[in-house]
Design a protein around this motif. Sequence first.
Motif, mmCIF file in Angstrom:
data_model
loop_
_atom_site.group_PDB
_atom_site.id
_atom_site.type_symbol
_atom_site.label_atom_id
_atom_site.label_comp_id
_atom_site.label_asym_id
_atom_site.label_seq_id
_atom_site.Cartn_x
_atom_site.Cartn_y
_atom_site.Cartn_z
ATOM 1 N N ASP A 128 23.538 -4.679 -48.020
ATOM 2 C CA ASP A 128 24.765 -3.926 -47.767
ATOM 3 C C ASP A 128 25.965 -4.590 -48.429
ATOM 4 O OD1 ASP A 128 24.392 -6.017 -45.923
ATOM 5 O OD2 ASP A 128 25.685 -5.085 -44.431
ATOM 6 N N ILE A 129 25.954 -5.903 -48.532
ATOM 7 C CA ILE A 129 27.037 -6.611 -49.218
ATOM 8 C C ILE A 129 26.819 -6.576 -50.729
ATOM 9 C CG2 ILE A 129 28.108 -8.864 -49.600
ATOM 10 C CD1 ILE A 129 27.620 -9.443 -46.648
ATOM 11 N N GLN A 160 25.435 -4.442 -52.492
ATOM 12 C CA GLN A 160 25.613 -3.102 -53.040
ATOM 13 C C GLN A 160 26.885 -2.421 -52.536
ATOM 14 O OE1 GLN A 160 21.928 -1.170 -52.032
ATOM 15 N NE2 GLN A 160 20.724 -2.681 -53.147
ATOM 16 N N ASP A 161 27.783 -3.178 -51.946
ATOM 17 C CA ASP A 161 29.021 -2.619 -51.403
ATOM 18 C C ASP A 161 29.870 -2.043 -52.537
ATOM 19 O OD1 ASP A 161 31.466 -2.056 -50.211
ATOM 20 O OD2 ASP A 161 31.587 -3.958 -49.137
ATOM 21 N N HIS A 175 32.804 -0.961 -52.409
ATOM 22 C CA HIS A 175 34.233 -1.163 -52.187
ATOM 23 C C HIS A 175 34.749 -2.498 -52.716
ATOM 24 C CE1 HIS A 175 32.926 1.719 -49.050
ATOM 25 N NE2 HIS A 175 33.931 2.379 -49.588
ATOM 26 N N LEU A 231 32.351 -9.986 -55.599
ATOM 27 C CA LEU A 231 31.000 -10.287 -55.110
ATOM 28 C C LEU A 231 30.527 -11.628 -55.654
ATOM 29 C CD1 LEU A 231 28.409 -9.561 -53.608
ATOM 30 C CD2 LEU A 231 27.702 -8.292 -55.655
ATOM 31 N N ALA A 234 38.051 -6.394 -47.408
ATOM 32 C CA ALA A 234 36.727 -5.826 -47.112
ATOM 33 C C ALA A 234 36.070 -6.464 -45.885
ATOM 34 C CB ALA A 234 35.815 -5.979 -48.332
ATOM 35 N N HIS A 245 35.064 -9.784 -45.611
ATOM 36 C CA HIS A 245 34.152 -10.882 -45.931
ATOM 37 C C HIS A 245 34.838 -12.241 -45.876
ATOM 38 C CE1 HIS A 245 31.156 -8.018 -47.161
ATOM 39 N NE2 HIS A 245 31.993 -7.473 -48.004
ATOM 40 N N GLU A 271 28.380 -11.648 -43.700
ATOM 41 C CA GLU A 271 28.321 -10.249 -43.274
ATOM 42 C C GLU A 271 29.741 -9.808 -42.936
ATOM 43 O OE1 GLU A 271 26.921 -10.877 -38.719
ATOM 44 O OE2 GLU A 271 25.412 -11.085 -40.268
ATOM 45 N N VAL A 272 29.954 -8.534 -42.906
ATOM 46 C CA VAL A 272 31.291 -8.017 -42.657
ATOM 47 C C VAL A 272 31.701 -8.304 -41.220
ATOM 48 C CG1 VAL A 272 32.725 -5.941 -42.554
ATOM 49 C CG2 VAL A 272 31.054 -6.215 -44.378
#
Length: 123
Positions: free
Chosen positions: A19-20, A22-23, A25, A31, A72, A74, A96-97
Amino acid sequence: MRIIKAAQPAERFVMIGNDIAQDPHISTRALGLLVRLLSYPDNWQTDSNTLAARYPEGRDAIRKAMNELEHAGHLERVKYQDAAGHWRTDVYVYAEVVEKPVQNEPSYTHPKPDNQASDIQAL
C-alpha cells in the motif's frame, strides 16, 4: 514488463507494505526518501542538509519530499522545548500510514529522562 523478484535477505533489509510502495499520492522521490530513512537504525540523527550531502538530491528536494511524506502520514514532526529552553524537532518516520490526531497533539508521549528510547521503538 516482467517483474522477477530476487530472494529476500534474512537481515539488513527494509520491508514496506504494498500500500505504501504503490501509493499514488506520493512521488517516487518521496518514496525513495522514505525507504532510505526506514533503512537507518532507531534513534539515527540527521537533517535535510546531511541527507543532501550524502545523496544526489539537493536540500530543497529533500525538504519537499519530507513535506510530502508528512502530508501523506508517513512522517511526523514534533517541535518542543528541551530542558535548556532550546527548540528541538523530532522527526518520526513510519513504515505504515499514521492518522494524525484531531487536536494538534503529538501521537506519542515524550520519553522520560530515565528512559529516552521508550517511545522511539514505534519507528
